[in-house]
Design a protein around this motif. Sequence first.
Motif, PDB file in Angstrom:
ATOM      1  N   LEU A  95      -3.382   3.828  14.926  1.00  0.00           N
ATOM      2  CA  LEU A  95      -3.623   3.961  13.490  1.00  0.00           C
ATOM      3  C   LEU A  95      -4.739   3.014  13.076  1.00  0.00           C
ATOM      4  O   LEU A  95      -4.692   1.807  13.338  1.00  0.00           O
ATOM      5  CB  LEU A  95      -2.348   3.632  12.707  1.00  0.00           C
ATOM      6  CG  LEU A  95      -2.464   3.592  11.183  1.00  0.00           C
ATOM      7  CD1 LEU A  95      -2.887   4.958  10.642  1.00  0.00           C
ATOM      8  CD2 LEU A  95      -1.139   3.180  10.561  1.00  0.00           C
ATOM      9  N   VAL A  96      -5.774   3.573  12.438  1.00  0.00           N
ATOM     10  CA  VAL A  96      -6.883   2.806  11.881  1.00  0.00           C
ATOM     11  C   VAL A  96      -7.191   3.432  10.526  1.00  0.00           C
ATOM     12  O   VAL A  96      -7.219   4.664  10.405  1.00  0.00           O
ATOM     13  CB  VAL A  96      -8.143   2.862  12.769  1.00  0.00           C
ATOM     14  CG1 VAL A  96      -9.216   1.935  12.231  1.00  0.00           C
ATOM     15  CG2 VAL A  96      -7.816   2.513  14.211  1.00  0.00           C
ATOM     16  N   ALA A  97      -7.425   2.615   9.504  1.00  0.00           N
ATOM     17  CA  ALA A  97      -7.643   3.176   8.169  1.00  0.00           C
ATOM     18  C   ALA A  97      -8.626   2.308   7.392  1.00  0.00           C
ATOM     19  O   ALA A  97      -8.703   1.090   7.608  1.00  0.00           O
ATOM     20  CB  ALA A  97      -6.319   3.273   7.414  1.00  0.00           C
ATOM     21  N   GLY A  98      -9.371   2.924   6.479  1.00  0.00           N
ATOM     22  CA  GLY A  98     -10.341   2.161   5.712  1.00  0.00           C
ATOM     23  C   GLY A  98     -10.911   2.933   4.539  1.00  0.00           C
ATOM     24  O   GLY A  98     -10.492   4.058   4.228  1.00  0.00           O
ATOM     25  N   PHE A 113      -2.736   6.644   0.401  1.00  0.00           N
ATOM     26  CA  PHE A 113      -3.837   6.218   1.269  1.00  0.00           C
ATOM     27  C   PHE A 113      -3.965   4.693   1.248  1.00  0.00           C
ATOM     28  O   PHE A 113      -4.052   4.047   2.299  1.00  0.00           O
ATOM     29  CB  PHE A 113      -5.152   6.835   0.798  1.00  0.00           C
ATOM     30  CG  PHE A 113      -5.555   8.096   1.508  1.00  0.00           C
ATOM     31  CD1 PHE A 113      -6.303   8.050   2.672  1.00  0.00           C
ATOM     32  CD2 PHE A 113      -5.197   9.325   1.003  1.00  0.00           C
ATOM     33  CE1 PHE A 113      -6.699   9.199   3.320  1.00  0.00           C
ATOM     34  CE2 PHE A 113      -5.581  10.501   1.649  1.00  0.00           C
ATOM     35  CZ  PHE A 113      -6.336  10.439   2.805  1.00  0.00           C
ATOM     36  N   TRP A 114      -3.995   4.119   0.030  1.00  0.00           N
ATOM     37  CA  TRP A 114      -4.197   2.671  -0.079  1.00  0.00           C
ATOM     38  C   TRP A 114      -3.037   1.904   0.548  1.00  0.00           C
ATOM     39  O   TRP A 114      -3.248   0.833   1.129  1.00  0.00           O
ATOM     40  CB  TRP A 114      -4.374   2.266  -1.543  1.00  0.00           C
ATOM     41  CG  TRP A 114      -5.744   2.550  -2.062  1.00  0.00           C
ATOM     42  CD1 TRP A 114      -6.092   3.411  -3.059  1.00  0.00           C
ATOM     43  CD2 TRP A 114      -6.971   1.978  -1.590  1.00  0.00           C
ATOM     44  NE1 TRP A 114      -7.447   3.421  -3.231  1.00  0.00           N
ATOM     45  CE2 TRP A 114      -8.016   2.549  -2.353  1.00  0.00           C
ATOM     46  CE3 TRP A 114      -7.280   1.052  -0.598  1.00  0.00           C
ATOM     47  CZ2 TRP A 114      -9.349   2.209  -2.155  1.00  0.00           C
ATOM     48  CZ3 TRP A 114      -8.620   0.714  -0.400  1.00  0.00           C
ATOM     49  CH2 TRP A 114      -9.626   1.295  -1.164  1.00  0.00           C
ATOM     50  N   GLU A 115      -1.821   2.451   0.445  1.00  0.00           N
ATOM     51  CA  GLU A 115      -0.693   1.779   1.072  1.00  0.00           C
ATOM     52  C   GLU A 115      -0.868   1.732   2.592  1.00  0.00           C
ATOM     53  O   GLU A 115      -0.634   0.697   3.226  1.00  0.00           O
ATOM     54  CB  GLU A 115       0.613   2.478   0.707  1.00  0.00           C
ATOM     55  CG  GLU A 115       1.842   1.756   1.254  1.00  0.00           C
ATOM     56  CD  GLU A 115       3.150   2.421   0.860  1.00  0.00           C
ATOM     57  OE1 GLU A 115       3.115   3.425   0.118  1.00  0.00           O
ATOM     58  OE2 GLU A 115       4.205   1.937   1.303  1.00  0.00           O
ATOM     59  N   VAL A 116      -1.296   2.850   3.167  1.00  0.00           N
ATOM     60  CA  VAL A 116      -1.558   2.882   4.610  1.00  0.00           C
ATOM     61  C   VAL A 116      -2.650   1.877   4.968  1.00  0.00           C
ATOM     62  O   VAL A 116      -2.520   1.097   5.927  1.00  0.00           O
ATOM     63  CB  VAL A 116      -1.959   4.293   5.072  1.00  0.00           C
ATOM     64  CG1 VAL A 116      -2.365   4.284   6.550  1.00  0.00           C
ATOM     65  CG2 VAL A 116      -0.821   5.283   4.847  1.00  0.00           C
ATOM     66  N   LEU A 123       5.416  -0.216   8.752  1.00  0.00           N
ATOM     67  CA  LEU A 123       5.308   0.174   7.353  1.00  0.00           C
ATOM     68  C   LEU A 123       4.105   1.078   7.117  1.00  0.00           C
ATOM     69  O   LEU A 123       4.166   2.018   6.314  1.00  0.00           O
ATOM     70  CB  LEU A 123       5.211  -1.078   6.472  1.00  0.00           C
ATOM     71  CG  LEU A 123       6.488  -1.913   6.375  1.00  0.00           C
ATOM     72  CD1 LEU A 123       6.204  -3.246   5.680  1.00  0.00           C
ATOM     73  CD2 LEU A 123       7.572  -1.145   5.621  1.00  0.00           C
ATOM     74  N   ALA A 124       2.995   0.813   7.819  1.00  0.00           N
ATOM     75  CA  ALA A 124       1.817   1.678   7.703  1.00  0.00           C
ATOM     76  C   ALA A 124       2.132   3.081   8.207  1.00  0.00           C
ATOM     77  O   ALA A 124       1.744   4.078   7.585  1.00  0.00           O
ATOM     78  CB  ALA A 124       0.648   1.077   8.476  1.00  0.00           C
ATOM     79  N   MET A 125       2.826   3.184   9.329  1.00  0.00           N
ATOM     80  CA  MET A 125       3.194   4.488   9.865  1.00  0.00           C
ATOM     81  C   MET A 125       4.165   5.219   8.945  1.00  0.00           C
ATOM     82  O   MET A 125       4.076   6.442   8.768  1.00  0.00           O
ATOM     83  CB  MET A 125       3.804   4.332  11.254  1.00  0.00           C
ATOM     84  CG  MET A 125       2.805   3.959  12.337  1.00  0.00           C
ATOM     85  SD  MET A 125       1.568   5.247  12.675  1.00  0.00           S
ATOM     86  CE  MET A 125       2.523   6.381  13.698  1.00  0.00           C
ATOM     87  N   ASN A 126       5.071   4.492   8.324  1.00  0.00           N
ATOM     88  CA  ASN A 126       5.993   5.121   7.380  1.00  0.00           C
ATOM     89  C   ASN A 126       5.254   5.641   6.148  1.00  0.00           C
ATOM     90  O   ASN A 126       5.550   6.727   5.638  1.00  0.00           O
ATOM     91  CB  ASN A 126       7.088   4.135   6.961  1.00  0.00           C
ATOM     92  CG  ASN A 126       8.110   3.899   8.059  1.00  0.00           C
ATOM     93  OD1 ASN A 126       8.192   4.669   9.003  1.00  0.00           O
ATOM     94  ND2 ASN A 126       8.876   2.827   7.948  1.00  0.00           N
ATOM     95  N   ALA A 127       4.303   4.856   5.670  1.00  0.00           N
ATOM     96  CA  ALA A 127       3.499   5.301   4.524  1.00  0.00           C
ATOM     97  C   ALA A 127       2.676   6.528   4.900  1.00  0.00           C
ATOM     98  O   ALA A 127       2.530   7.465   4.104  1.00  0.00           O
ATOM     99  CB  ALA A 127       2.594   4.168   4.049  1.00  0.00           C
ATOM    100  N   LEU A 128       2.129   6.526   6.117  1.00  0.00           N
ATOM    101  CA  LEU A 128       1.352   7.681   6.577  1.00  0.00           C
ATOM    102  C   LEU A 128       2.243   8.915   6.683  1.00  0.00           C
ATOM    103  O   LEU A 128       1.816  10.019   6.323  1.00  0.00           O
ATOM    104  CB  LEU A 128       0.710   7.364   7.928  1.00  0.00           C
ATOM    105  CG  LEU A 128      -0.053   8.505   8.612  1.00  0.00           C
ATOM    106  CD1 LEU A 128      -1.155   9.044   7.714  1.00  0.00           C
ATOM    107  CD2 LEU A 128      -0.620   8.037   9.948  1.00  0.00           C
TER     108      LEU A 128
END
Length: 291
Positions: free
Chosen positions: A24-27, A140-143, A157-162
């Motif tokens: 997981l990578v996000a920006g 999106f911002w939560e992830v 938590l990021a994966m759950n938000a995604l």
Amino acid sequence: MELNQQERVSYSPLMKSFTFNAYLVAGYTPISRASQLDFYINRPGGMKGYILHMTLRGEGRIKAGNRYIASRINDLFLFPPGVAHHYGRAENSDHWDHLWIYFHPRPYWLDWLRWDRQEDNIGITSLNDPALSAHIQDSFWEVIQQNASNDLLSEALAMNALERLIISSFKLQPVSNHQNLDPRISTLCHYITEHIVEDLTIEHLAEQVFLSPSRLAHLFKDEMHQTIFSWREKQRVNRARNLLQSTHLTIGQVSQAVGYEDPLYFSRIFKHHIGVSPRQYKKRYEQMISI
């Protein structure tokens, strides 16, 4: 999730580098004409995971097969593994600010990653409801924020938000998410959106799905809970909103672009659905993004 521009930029390639050797990578990527990030991404072989985009401002240009598609405000694009990436700021736009998430899905997510509209395997969904758009953007911002955090369990938590974001996006797919929808109606909806400017008659539409006009009218009402032309009117208004947000077209040009020859009639229809005139809508939007 209210973030100022300085906070947003802290999650962009302007402030940090990204490696995609992760699950997981996000920006957030803010692109302005002639800026440091104003170049086209070109990955002919795609990536090993999925990537999900949401446009916040301006317009992007995304290649799908042999043609280009516009990515406008509140448009979602989903690139599956192995699908070519070729995209950047549209030349007619001064900006293309977008959120993105690269991820390897959990196995049980795969059924939720089938979107109704696809162009050369690229999934496309337009968000036309402001409350829904805000909800998706917050997800999106939560992830992004959880992915950047070093706190204990931040990755989980990021994966759950995604996962919640993927489910919310899947719920927007009327065909994939509602398997009982008559395929003739889903075919007709796609046909109408592809010919949104044309003044189609019920007789012509009935021919497309091999039904009588009366049978089509009853079937559409049963499946969609509204008449064909009420549904088409909403699609026209939604497209007009996108054009008012993302282009410099005049009200008359927008009117013609969504199938109304008379701008005054178009303005009445628009106000009936949105509550304000097209001119007021555009002015309020411009004031909002200038803050």
